[in-house]
Scaffold this active site. Structure first.
Site, PDB file in Angstrom:
ATOM      1  CG  HIS A   5      -0.259  -0.220   2.512  1.00 13.25           C
ATOM      2  ND1 HIS A   5       0.140  -1.474   2.926  1.00 13.25           N
ATOM      3  CD2 HIS A   5       0.130   0.632   3.482  1.00 13.25           C
ATOM      4  CE1 HIS A   5       0.726  -1.382   4.106  1.00 13.25           C
ATOM      5  NE2 HIS A   5       0.749  -0.115   4.460  1.00 13.25           N
ATOM      6  CG  HIS A  19       1.322   5.114   4.257  1.00 12.97           C
ATOM      7  ND1 HIS A  19       0.533   5.096   5.390  1.00 12.97           N
ATOM      8  CD2 HIS A  19       1.966   3.918   4.244  1.00 12.97           C
ATOM      9  CE1 HIS A  19       0.701   3.940   6.035  1.00 12.97           C
ATOM     10  NE2 HIS A  19       1.568   3.204   5.355  1.00 12.97           N
TER      11      HIS A  19
HETATM   12  P1  AMP Z   1       1.912   0.028   7.360  1.00 12.19           P
HETATM   13  O1  AMP Z   1       2.626   0.194   8.674  1.00 12.19           O
HETATM   14  O2  AMP Z   1       2.595   0.755   6.241  1.00 12.19           O
HETATM   15  O3  AMP Z   1       1.614  -1.418   7.061  1.00 12.19           O
HETATM   16  O4  AMP Z   1       0.543   0.809   7.540  1.00 12.19           O
HETATM   17  C1  AMP Z   1      -0.667   0.186   7.762  1.00 12.19           C
HETATM   18  C2  AMP Z   1      -1.695   1.276   7.890  1.00 12.19           C
HETATM   19  O5  AMP Z   1      -2.974   0.678   7.823  1.00 12.19           O
HETATM   20  C3  AMP Z   1      -1.637   2.039   9.222  1.00 12.19           C
HETATM   21  O6  AMP Z   1      -1.435   3.427   8.955  1.00 12.19           O
HETATM   22  C4  AMP Z   1      -3.000   1.783   9.852  1.00 12.19           C
HETATM   23  O7  AMP Z   1      -3.506   2.905  10.530  1.00 12.19           O
HETATM   24  C5  AMP Z   1      -3.846   1.407   8.642  1.00 12.19           C
HETATM   25  N1  AMP Z   1      -4.983   0.555   8.919  1.00 12.19           N
HETATM   26  C6  AMP Z   1      -4.995  -0.587   9.635  1.00 12.19           C
HETATM   27  N2  AMP Z   1      -6.238  -1.112   9.658  1.00 12.19           N
HETATM   28  C7  AMP Z   1      -7.005  -0.283   8.903  1.00 12.19           C
HETATM   29  C8  AMP Z   1      -8.371  -0.285   8.533  1.00 12.19           C
HETATM   30  N3  AMP Z   1      -9.224  -1.254   8.943  1.00 12.19           N
HETATM   31  N4  AMP Z   1      -8.840   0.716   7.748  1.00 12.19           N
HETATM   32  C9  AMP Z   1      -8.001   1.696   7.324  1.00 12.19           C
HETATM   33  N5  AMP Z   1      -6.704   1.747   7.653  1.00 12.19           N
HETATM   34  C10 AMP Z   1      -6.209   0.775   8.432  1.00 12.19           C
END
Ligand code: AMP
Length: 141
Positions: A101, A103
């Site tokens: 993903h 950001h």
């Molecule tokens: P990463 O550390 O790059 O894997 O980031 C994962 C991101 O996913 C974090 O910023 C979380 O806040 C976000 N996240 C986790 N669960 C959800 C969810 N159900 N809906 C939207 N964002 C989420």
């Protein structure tokens, strides 16, 4: 890697709620549930590829096209001054969700954040020879 669907697959499937702001056949984008800033958005390939290198070229191109389209839309929506775009590609880089993903983090003058240079630890002190060797290893020359 677990066979369980990732949380982002579940969002794409509509099995758990999210604030979806962009969707095509191959890409979805939704607001981060724990935002670093208003408008913090995640852009994902719908298929659950774990790492950047796992994403087929056509899907990767579609993800980047979505990022380019969304950055100004998000900035306008939250009146941001700038945007930081980044990927935590792998656990050691902070990747928590094993579904690649991007950001998109809106930035504001004086928001207290830093540039992407602050994401890594102490800067290494590399000699010219070491830099040459690393460049050769990357380029394969
Ligand atoms: P990463 O550390 O790059 O894997 O980031 C994962 C991101 O996913 C974090 O910023 C979380 O806040 C976000 N996240 C986790 N669960 C959800 C969810 N159900 N809906 C939207 N964002 C989420």
């Amino acid at each position: 890697m677990s066979d369980d669907p990732t949380i982002f697959e579940q969002i794409v499937a509509g099995d758990i709620p999210a604030r979806i702001v962009y969707e095509t056949d191959t890409v979805a984008a939704f607001l981060d549930a724990n935002p670093l800033a208003p408008g913090h958005t995640l852009v994902v390939p719908k298929e659950p590829h774990e790492r950047l290198e796992d994403i087929p070229d056509d899907e990767a191109a579609a993800v980047w096209a979505a990022v380019q389209e969304l950055v100004p839309q998000i900035a306008a929506a939250v009146d941001a001054d700038a945007t930081t775009v980044g990927v935590n590609d792998g656990e050691a880089a902070g990747q928590e969700v094993p579904h690649a993903h991007v950001h998109i983090v809106p930035r504001f003058e004086g928001d207290g954040g830093g540039p992407i240079h602050a994401a890594a630890g102490d800067r290494p002190d590399l000699s010219e020879d070491e830099l040459d060797g690393i460049a050769a290893d990357i380029s394969g020359e």
